[in-house]
Scaffold this motif. Structure first.
Motif, short mmCIF file in Angstrom:
data_model
loop_
_atom_site.label_atom_id
_atom_site.label_comp_id
_atom_site.label_asym_id
_atom_site.label_seq_id
_atom_site.Cartn_x
_atom_site.Cartn_y
_atom_site.Cartn_z
N PRO A 129 0.82 -1.22 0.00
CA PRO A 129 0.00 0.00 0.00
C PRO A 129 0.85 1.27 0.00
N GLU A 130 0.30 2.32 -0.57
CA GLU A 130 0.93 3.64 -0.52
C GLU A 130 0.83 4.13 0.92
N LEU A 131 1.94 4.59 1.47
CA LEU A 131 1.97 4.98 2.87
C LEU A 131 1.66 6.47 3.03
N ILE A 132 0.80 6.77 3.98
CA ILE A 132 0.47 8.15 4.34
C ILE A 132 0.78 8.28 5.82
N PHE A 133 1.66 9.20 6.16
CA PHE A 133 2.06 9.38 7.55
C PHE A 133 1.33 10.57 8.15
N LYS A 134 0.80 10.38 9.36
CA LYS A 134 0.11 11.46 10.07
C LYS A 134 0.53 11.42 11.54
N ILE A 135 0.59 12.60 12.13
CA ILE A 135 0.87 12.71 13.56
C ILE A 135 -0.41 12.34 14.31
N ASP A 136 -0.29 11.44 15.28
CA ASP A 136 -1.43 11.02 16.07
C ASP A 136 -1.63 12.01 17.22
N SER A 137 -2.74 12.70 17.19
CA SER A 137 -3.01 13.70 18.22
C SER A 137 -4.01 13.19 19.26
N SER A 138 -4.30 11.90 19.27
CA SER A 138 -5.30 11.37 20.20
C SER A 138 -4.86 11.49 21.66
N MET A 139 -3.56 11.39 21.94
CA MET A 139 -3.08 11.54 23.31
C MET A 139 -3.30 12.97 23.80
N ASP A 140 -3.01 13.95 22.96
CA ASP A 140 -3.24 15.35 23.33
C ASP A 140 -4.73 15.62 23.54
N TYR A 141 -5.55 15.04 22.68
CA TYR A 141 -6.99 15.21 22.82
C TYR A 141 -7.48 14.58 24.12
N GLY A 142 -6.95 13.40 24.46
CA GLY A 142 -7.31 12.74 25.71
C GLY A 142 -6.92 13.56 26.93
N ARG A 143 -5.72 14.14 26.88
CA ARG A 143 -5.28 15.00 27.99
C ARG A 143 -6.19 16.23 28.12
#
Length: 123
Positions: A96-110
């Protein structure tokens, strides 16, 4: 049912492959000098794209936005290396073609935890 199970397995294998390369074989100092977590991989139903969610560890004195931008650029630059490694690790007709994204779920949880604590403190 079988199709979803296969997509889940492919996601986990891609995650393992990228993590293994980060630990053992990547030469980019922006990636091998910092702790980076691969928090998840989402593969499309047809297997043509895989979104890789990454979380770089930032120190208290570092600018989080600058670190995220630098790490994301390094991942995009090493995309070919990651695809080549995934192709070796996983027997697939098409990587698959790779798409990289920063995971902001930890910041959202905080943020949500802080809001809940604020509500509890008001009462």
């Amino acid at each position: 049912m079988g199709r979803n199970h296969r997509i889940g397995r492919v996601s986990e294998e891609i995650k393992k492959s990228i993590s293994k390369l980060l630990v053992n074989g990547i030469k980019d100092p922006r990636l091998n000098s910092r702790i980076i977590t691969i928090s998840g991989v989402d593969v499309t139903a047809d297997g043509s794209f895989a979104t890789v969610y990454i979380t770089p560890l930032t120190l208290a004195d570092e600018d989080k936005e600058a670190v995220n931008k630098e790490v994301l650029e390094a991942f995009n630059r090493a995309k070919g290396t990651f695809k080549k490694n995934i192709g070796k690790d996983i027997k697939m007709r098409h990587v698959p073609e790779l798409i990289f994204k920063i995971d902001s779920s930890m910041d959202y949880g905080r943020h949500i935890d802080a809001l809940i604590d604020e509500i509890h403190n008001e009462n």
